[in-house]
Design a protein around this motif. Structure first.
Motif, short mmCIF file in Angstrom:
data_model
loop_
_atom_site.label_atom_id
_atom_site.label_comp_id
_atom_site.label_asym_id
_atom_site.label_seq_id
_atom_site.Cartn_x
_atom_site.Cartn_y
_atom_site.Cartn_z
N LYS A 136 9.93 -0.13 3.46
CA LYS A 136 9.19 0.77 2.56
C LYS A 136 8.33 -0.04 1.61
O LYS A 136 7.18 0.32 1.34
CB LYS A 136 10.16 1.64 1.77
CG LYS A 136 10.75 2.77 2.56
CD LYS A 136 11.67 3.61 1.72
CE LYS A 136 12.34 4.70 2.53
NZ LYS A 136 13.28 5.49 1.72
N ASN A 137 8.89 -1.13 1.06
CA ASN A 137 8.12 -1.98 0.16
C ASN A 137 6.95 -2.62 0.87
O ASN A 137 5.85 -2.69 0.32
CB ASN A 137 9.01 -3.06 -0.48
CG ASN A 137 10.00 -2.49 -1.46
OD1 ASN A 137 9.81 -1.39 -1.99
ND2 ASN A 137 11.06 -3.22 -1.73
N ASN A 138 7.16 -3.08 2.10
CA ASN A 138 6.08 -3.70 2.87
C ASN A 138 5.00 -2.67 3.19
O ASN A 138 3.81 -2.98 3.11
CB ASN A 138 6.60 -4.32 4.16
CG ASN A 138 7.41 -5.57 3.90
OD1 ASN A 138 7.33 -6.17 2.83
ND2 ASN A 138 8.22 -5.96 4.87
N ASN A 139 5.39 -1.45 3.56
CA ASN A 139 4.43 -0.41 3.87
C ASN A 139 3.61 -0.05 2.64
O ASN A 139 2.41 0.15 2.72
CB ASN A 139 5.12 0.84 4.43
CG ASN A 139 5.62 0.63 5.84
OD1 ASN A 139 5.19 -0.27 6.53
ND2 ASN A 139 6.55 1.48 6.26
N PHE A 140 4.29 0.05 1.49
CA PHE A 140 3.59 0.36 0.25
C PHE A 140 2.58 -0.73 -0.07
O PHE A 140 1.45 -0.46 -0.43
CB PHE A 140 4.58 0.52 -0.91
CG PHE A 140 3.92 0.75 -2.23
CD1 PHE A 140 3.36 1.98 -2.52
CD2 PHE A 140 3.84 -0.27 -3.17
CE1 PHE A 140 2.72 2.21 -3.73
CE2 PHE A 140 3.22 -0.05 -4.39
CZ PHE A 140 2.65 1.18 -4.67
N SER A 141 2.99 -1.97 0.12
CA SER A 141 2.10 -3.11 -0.13
C SER A 141 0.90 -3.06 0.80
O SER A 141 -0.23 -3.28 0.38
CB SER A 141 2.88 -4.41 0.04
OG SER A 141 2.03 -5.51 -0.13
N ASN A 142 1.14 -2.78 2.08
CA ASN A 142 0.04 -2.70 3.05
C ASN A 142 -0.90 -1.55 2.72
O ASN A 142 -2.12 -1.69 2.82
CB ASN A 142 0.58 -2.53 4.47
CG ASN A 142 1.27 -3.79 4.97
OD1 ASN A 142 1.04 -4.87 4.45
ND2 ASN A 142 2.11 -3.63 5.98
N GLU A 143 -0.34 -0.41 2.32
CA GLU A 143 -1.17 0.74 1.96
C GLU A 143 -1.99 0.43 0.71
O GLU A 143 -3.16 0.79 0.62
CB GLU A 143 -0.29 1.97 1.73
CG GLU A 143 0.32 2.52 3.01
CD GLU A 143 1.36 3.59 2.75
OE1 GLU A 143 1.58 3.96 1.58
OE2 GLU A 143 1.96 4.06 3.73
#
Length: 96
Positions: free
Chosen positions: A70-77
């Motif tokens: 979730k943290n990685n996805n948020f960072s990518n977004e």
């Protein structure tokens, strides 16, 4: 380097939760280092204890992996949104 640090933190959290769970289970059976009651547990109870710890470990690791994703996805977004904003600003400045 940050990934290695994150993995170390996740392992530390996982081990801490497992230790807490094992301590709770041992307290339920009134087992302490002094009493040596661990040897008095039946093989079925021992296997259930091991299974319980194994299941908890899997759950903790799955939860922590999910949180990291979730943290990685948020960072990518966030990165993608900033990139889009920069591209829009460049287009506007080029149109002027």
């Amino acid at each position: 380097m940050a990934d290695k640090e994150n993995n170390n933190n996740l392992n530390e959290i996982s081990n801490s939760l497992i230790n807490m769970h094992v301590s709770d289970l041992l307290n339920r059976y009134n087992i302490s280092k002094e009493s040596k009651k661990l040897r008095e547990l039946s093989s079925d109870e021992k296997s259930k204890l091991k299974e319980s710890v194994g299941n908890l470990k899997q759950q903790v690791e799955a939860f922590l992996e999910d949180q990291q994703n979730k943290n990685n996805n948020f960072s990518n977004e966030s990165t993608q949104a900033l990139t889009n904003q920069l591209q829009n600003l460049k287009r506007r400045s080029n149109n002027k």
